[in-house]
Design a protein around this motif. Structure first.
Motif, PDB file in Angstrom:
ATOM      1  N   LEU A 285       9.972  -1.008  -2.561  1.00  0.00           N
ATOM      2  CA  LEU A 285       9.458  -1.669  -1.370  1.00  0.00           C
ATOM      3  C   LEU A 285       9.968  -0.999  -0.100  1.00  0.00           C
ATOM      4  O   LEU A 285       9.227  -0.832   0.881  1.00  0.00           O
ATOM      5  CB  LEU A 285       9.850  -3.148  -1.385  1.00  0.00           C
ATOM      6  CG  LEU A 285       9.168  -4.004  -2.459  1.00  0.00           C
ATOM      7  CD1 LEU A 285       9.805  -5.386  -2.514  1.00  0.00           C
ATOM      8  CD2 LEU A 285       7.673  -4.119  -2.194  1.00  0.00           C
ATOM      9  N   ASN A 286      11.223  -0.599  -0.093  1.00  0.00           N
ATOM     10  CA  ASN A 286      11.771   0.092   1.078  1.00  0.00           C
ATOM     11  C   ASN A 286      11.096   1.435   1.280  1.00  0.00           C
ATOM     12  O   ASN A 286      10.823   1.842   2.420  1.00  0.00           O
ATOM     13  CB  ASN A 286      13.276   0.274   0.934  1.00  0.00           C
ATOM     14  CG  ASN A 286      14.031  -1.032   1.085  1.00  0.00           C
ATOM     15  OD1 ASN A 286      13.585  -1.936   1.782  1.00  0.00           O
ATOM     16  ND2 ASN A 286      15.179  -1.140   0.428  1.00  0.00           N
ATOM     17  N   ASP A 287      10.798   2.133   0.193  1.00  0.00           N
ATOM     18  CA  ASP A 287      10.125   3.432   0.299  1.00  0.00           C
ATOM     19  C   ASP A 287       8.703   3.272   0.833  1.00  0.00           C
ATOM     20  O   ASP A 287       8.202   4.133   1.568  1.00  0.00           O
ATOM     21  CB  ASP A 287      10.087   4.132  -1.060  1.00  0.00           C
ATOM     22  CG  ASP A 287      11.460   4.627  -1.507  1.00  0.00           C
ATOM     23  OD1 ASP A 287      12.358   4.701  -0.650  1.00  0.00           O
ATOM     24  OD2 ASP A 287      11.625   4.914  -2.706  1.00  0.00           O
ATOM     25  N   LEU A 288       8.043   2.166   0.484  1.00  0.00           N
ATOM     26  CA  LEU A 288       6.682   1.937   0.972  1.00  0.00           C
ATOM     27  C   LEU A 288       6.665   1.580   2.452  1.00  0.00           C
ATOM     28  O   LEU A 288       5.640   1.761   3.122  1.00  0.00           O
ATOM     29  CB  LEU A 288       6.018   0.825   0.157  1.00  0.00           C
ATOM     30  CG  LEU A 288       5.735   1.166  -1.314  1.00  0.00           C
ATOM     31  CD1 LEU A 288       5.215  -0.060  -2.045  1.00  0.00           C
ATOM     32  CD2 LEU A 288       4.735   2.319  -1.422  1.00  0.00           C
ATOM     33  N   GLY A 289       7.771   1.074   2.969  1.00  0.00           N
ATOM     34  CA  GLY A 289       7.912   0.838   4.406  1.00  0.00           C
ATOM     35  C   GLY A 289       6.837  -0.061   4.978  1.00  0.00           C
ATOM     36  O   GLY A 289       6.664  -1.209   4.578  1.00  0.00           O
ATOM     37  N   ALA A 290       6.074   0.484   5.941  1.00  0.00           N
ATOM     38  CA  ALA A 290       5.041  -0.290   6.629  1.00  0.00           C
ATOM     39  C   ALA A 290       3.902  -0.688   5.711  1.00  0.00           C
ATOM     40  O   ALA A 290       3.076  -1.531   6.071  1.00  0.00           O
ATOM     41  CB  ALA A 290       4.499   0.505   7.815  1.00  0.00           C
ATOM     42  N   GLY A 291       3.839  -0.103   4.529  1.00  0.00           N
ATOM     43  CA  GLY A 291       2.800  -0.480   3.583  1.00  0.00           C
ATOM     44  C   GLY A 291       3.002  -1.860   2.998  1.00  0.00           C
ATOM     45  O   GLY A 291       2.088  -2.426   2.386  1.00  0.00           O
TER      46      GLY A 291
ATOM     47  N   ARG B 165       0.838  -1.209   0.000  1.00  0.00           N
ATOM     48  CA  ARG B 165       0.000   0.000   0.000  1.00  0.00           C
ATOM     49  C   ARG B 165       0.866   1.250   0.000  1.00  0.00           C
ATOM     50  O   ARG B 165       1.913   1.318   0.644  1.00  0.00           O
ATOM     51  CB  ARG B 165      -0.947   0.004   1.197  1.00  0.00           C
ATOM     52  CG  ARG B 165      -1.956  -1.147   1.122  1.00  0.00           C
ATOM     53  CD  ARG B 165      -3.066  -1.028   2.145  1.00  0.00           C
ATOM     54  NE  ARG B 165      -4.024  -2.114   1.992  1.00  0.00           N
ATOM     55  CZ  ARG B 165      -5.053  -2.090   1.164  1.00  0.00           C
ATOM     56  NH1 ARG B 165      -5.262  -1.012   0.409  1.00  0.00           N
ATOM     57  NH2 ARG B 165      -5.885  -3.123   1.072  1.00  0.00           N
ATOM     58  N   THR B 166       0.376   2.234  -0.732  1.00  0.00           N
ATOM     59  CA  THR B 166       1.074   3.504  -0.849  1.00  0.00           C
ATOM     60  C   THR B 166       0.768   4.374   0.361  1.00  0.00           C
ATOM     61  O   THR B 166       0.020   3.992   1.256  1.00  0.00           O
ATOM     62  CB  THR B 166       0.650   4.226  -2.138  1.00  0.00           C
ATOM     63  OG1 THR B 166      -0.741   4.566  -2.031  1.00  0.00           O
ATOM     64  CG2 THR B 166       0.854   3.331  -3.356  1.00  0.00           C
ATOM     65  N   ALA B 167       1.333   5.585   0.372  1.00  0.00           N
ATOM     66  CA  ALA B 167       1.126   6.507   1.490  1.00  0.00           C
ATOM     67  C   ALA B 167      -0.339   6.885   1.652  1.00  0.00           C
ATOM     68  O   ALA B 167      -0.778   7.231   2.750  1.00  0.00           O
ATOM     69  CB  ALA B 167       1.984   7.763   1.293  1.00  0.00           C
ATOM     70  N   THR B 168      -1.116   6.815   0.581  1.00  0.00           N
ATOM     71  CA  THR B 168      -2.546   7.152   0.663  1.00  0.00           C
ATOM     72  C   THR B 168      -3.385   5.974   1.144  1.00  0.00           C
ATOM     73  O   THR B 168      -4.589   6.107   1.349  1.00  0.00           O
ATOM     74  CB  THR B 168      -3.062   7.589  -0.719  1.00  0.00           C
ATOM     75  OG1 THR B 168      -2.954   6.486  -1.637  1.00  0.00           O
ATOM     76  CG2 THR B 168      -2.259   8.770  -1.241  1.00  0.00           C
ATOM     77  N   GLY B 169      -2.760   4.809   1.318  1.00  0.00           N
ATOM     78  CA  GLY B 169      -3.499   3.625   1.735  1.00  0.00           C
ATOM     79  C   GLY B 169      -4.004   2.797   0.575  1.00  0.00           C
ATOM     80  O   GLY B 169      -4.565   1.719   0.780  1.00  0.00           O
ATOM     81  N   ALA B 170      -3.827   3.277  -0.651  1.00  0.00           N
ATOM     82  CA  ALA B 170      -4.288   2.527  -1.822  1.00  0.00           C
ATOM     83  C   ALA B 170      -3.319   1.399  -2.132  1.00  0.00           C
ATOM     84  O   ALA B 170      -2.110   1.521  -1.943  1.00  0.00           O
ATOM     85  CB  ALA B 170      -4.407   3.453  -3.028  1.00  0.00           C
ATOM     86  N   MET B 171      -3.866   0.282  -2.621  1.00  0.00           N
ATOM     87  CA  MET B 171      -3.022  -0.846  -3.004  1.00  0.00           C
ATOM     88  C   MET B 171      -2.246  -0.499  -4.273  1.00  0.00           C
ATOM     89  O   MET B 171      -2.790   0.096  -5.194  1.00  0.00           O
ATOM     90  CB  MET B 171      -3.896  -2.083  -3.208  1.00  0.00           C
ATOM     91  CG  MET B 171      -3.131  -3.386  -3.262  1.00  0.00           C
ATOM     92  SD  MET B 171      -4.231  -4.830  -3.328  1.00  0.00           S
ATOM     93  CE  MET B 171      -4.952  -4.760  -1.681  1.00  0.00           C
ATOM     94  N   LEU B 172      -0.981  -0.886  -4.303  1.00  0.00           N
ATOM     95  CA  LEU B 172      -0.145  -0.548  -5.455  1.00  0.00           C
ATOM     96  C   LEU B 172      -0.703  -1.177  -6.725  1.00  0.00           C
ATOM     97  O   LEU B 172      -0.848  -0.500  -7.746  1.00  0.00           O
ATOM     98  CB  LEU B 172       1.287  -1.017  -5.198  1.00  0.00           C
ATOM     99  CG  LEU B 172       2.325  -0.653  -6.256  1.00  0.00           C
ATOM    100  CD1 LEU B 172       2.485   0.857  -6.374  1.00  0.00           C
ATOM    101  CD2 LEU B 172       3.673  -1.302  -5.904  1.00  0.00           C
ATOM    102  N   GLY B 173      -1.005  -2.459  -6.692  1.00  0.00           N
ATOM    103  CA  GLY B 173      -1.620  -3.136  -7.820  1.00  0.00           C
ATOM    104  C   GLY B 173      -0.684  -3.297  -9.007  1.00  0.00           C
ATOM    105  O   GLY B 173       0.414  -2.717  -9.066  1.00  0.00           O
TER     106      GLY B 173
END
Length: 459
Positions: free
Chosen positions: A428-434, A393-401
């Motif tokens: 993946l590292n930039d998405l972190g907890a996502g 998931r991105t910073a907005t909470g949306a799934m990357l897809g």
């Protein structure tokens, strides 16, 4: 629960040392004969210089109430000081005093309550200046806090400015309170040890998980003539062994087989299923490397091993590389419920490779698998990945897809297998907890300047 840093004894505490302990002593009080071991017991409970604790505060409040005294404390006798774990009636800011001969030092020398009913007439304290001075301390009673192996750590004590008589019930209560303090210290020590054990077990489990994970993946990819191959495994959690897997291996006719997939579940069960899946696909490719046939065989094996109310399933994509003249490679793929492979072209375009009809492996009664084909020319890279990437998931909470992955690769235009995996690792590292699930990656690229590859006819 590490102890806080020991604070230096301040001026007020030095005054208390004289007023409360040293001034009440007429003779030198000897140290316990086993003082070294007693101090080791004090260290064992890791209580010195810890923050206030409401359980101990309640004990001193109860002691003062039972005796009707203005002062009550829980003390721990250290090597050179007496430290107050809890206190009522002491001047503000006093947390410790020097350990000098006196009441607390005397109280830990015996295993019964230590009582001074009237310090003015008691021969142990009659000449003490504090008895005649401004404070006029006249009464002291203490019960030792004793470990199960017999070492006194300190005392629960009460003090008053007037002489007092005590009853047997009061002294019994004081002893009970000292036992309650000891019980609290045992509970606290057990909690410290439990936390330490859990940390040690967690570290061992993490090491075991990483070791087990490595055994389920090829230690290194083989060298494929005319092709660059790279793989990566991005771990979302170090607590669980994931079920992602990949492999690349030669067939006996000059072609190469590869696969990548994800089994259901986590932990040891997923590891067992991963091992079964990987070796089943390898064995299937030896007898018939057709991708659809390999997935069909895997489906039959999983249904045979896991029956009834405990089915197991996985997703997988299986492919065959066909070397072609001029350095290109033909690719035949089949998918069982797995995200489509992507091809990053030499010009930067990103193309999914649709595999229609692919269904979960090991779960449905009669799954169908449909082959798909593509071609890799110099500068092209084929990417296989598990759904840990697309479900991030991105910073907005949306799934990357899939669309997000395609857009990211098109925007960054990575080159070669290593460059592609490095870019995805950065993503993946930039998405972190996502990122909430493991991600396995396998990239196969044809160099821009291919080396000569001997081509054999397929058998």
């Amino acid at each position: 629960m590490p102890p806080a840093q020991r604070a230096p004894i301040n001026g007020a505490e030095k005054g208390m040392a004289t007023a409360m302990d040293g001034a009440l002593a007429q003779e030198t009080v000897p140290f316990p004969a086993d003082e070294r071991r007693r101090l080791a017991a004090v260290r064992r409970y890791q209580i010195l210089d810890t923050p206030p604790d409401v359980a101990f505060d309640r004990i001193v409040a109860l002691a003062a109430r039972v005796f009707g005294t203005p002062i009550a404390t829980v003390t721990i006798v250290d090597g050179d000081r007496i430290w107050f774990k809890a206190a009522q009636g002491l001047p503000e800011g006093v947390s410790q005093i020097d350990r000098v001969p006196g009441l607390c030092a005397s109280a830990i020398l015996q295993d019964v309550p230590y009582v001074v009913r009237d310090a003015l007439t008691d021969p142990r304290t009659a000449g003490n200046p504090l008895v005649h001075g401004e404070l006029g301390i006249r009464f002291y009673a203490a019960a030792p806090i004793t470990t199960r192996d017999g070492y006194p750590l300190g005392t629960v004590n009460v003090l008053d400015t007037r002489p007092r008589d005590v009853t047997d019930d009061q002294l019994a209560t004081l002893e009970d309170l000292a036992s309650v303090v000891m019980d609290q210290l045992e509970v606290r020590l057990a909690a410290i040890r439990t936390v330490a054990t859990e940390r040690e077990l967690r570290t061992r489990a993490e090491t075991l998980a990483r070791t087990l994970q490595r055994t389920l993946l090829p230690p290194a990819l083989p060298t494929v003539p005319g092709l660059e191959a790279a793989a990566a495994y991005h771990t979302a959690s170090i607590d669980q062994v994931g079920g992602d897997f990949y492999d690349l291996f030669p067939l006996d006719d000059g072609r190469w087989a590869f696969f990548l997939g994800d089994v259901c579940g986590k932990g040891a069960e997923a590891a067992a299923l991963t091992s079964l899946t990987r070796y089943t696909l390898r064995a299937a490719a030896i007898y018939d490397p057709d991708p659809c046939t390999a997935l069909t065989n895997l489906d039959a094996v999983l249904k045979g091993e896991y029956q009834g109310s405990d089915p197991r399933h996985c997703t997988a994509i299986f492919g065959i590389l066909h070397p072609e003249p001029g350095g290109a490679f033909g690719v035949t793929l089949a998918s069982g419920g797995h995200p489509p492979a992507l091809v990053v072209r030499a010009n930067g375009d990103v193309e999914p490779v649709p595999t229609p009809g692919g269904q979960l492996i090991g779960l449905l009664p009669d799954p169908s698998f449909t082959p798909a084909a593509t071609r890799l020319t110099p500068g092209d890279t084929l990417l296989l990945y598990t759904d840990g990437l697309t479900e991030a998931r991105t910073a907005t909470g949306a799934m990357l897809g899939e669309e997000g992955v395609v857009a990211h690769l098109a925007a960054t235009a990575p080159r070669g297998a290593d460059g592609l995996l490095a870019e995805i690792d950065k993503l993946l590292n930039d998405l972190g907890a996502g990122v909430s699930d493991d991600t396995a990656l396998l990239a196969l690229s044809v160099p821009t300047r291919p080396t000569a590859v001997p081509v054999q006819e397929n058998r």
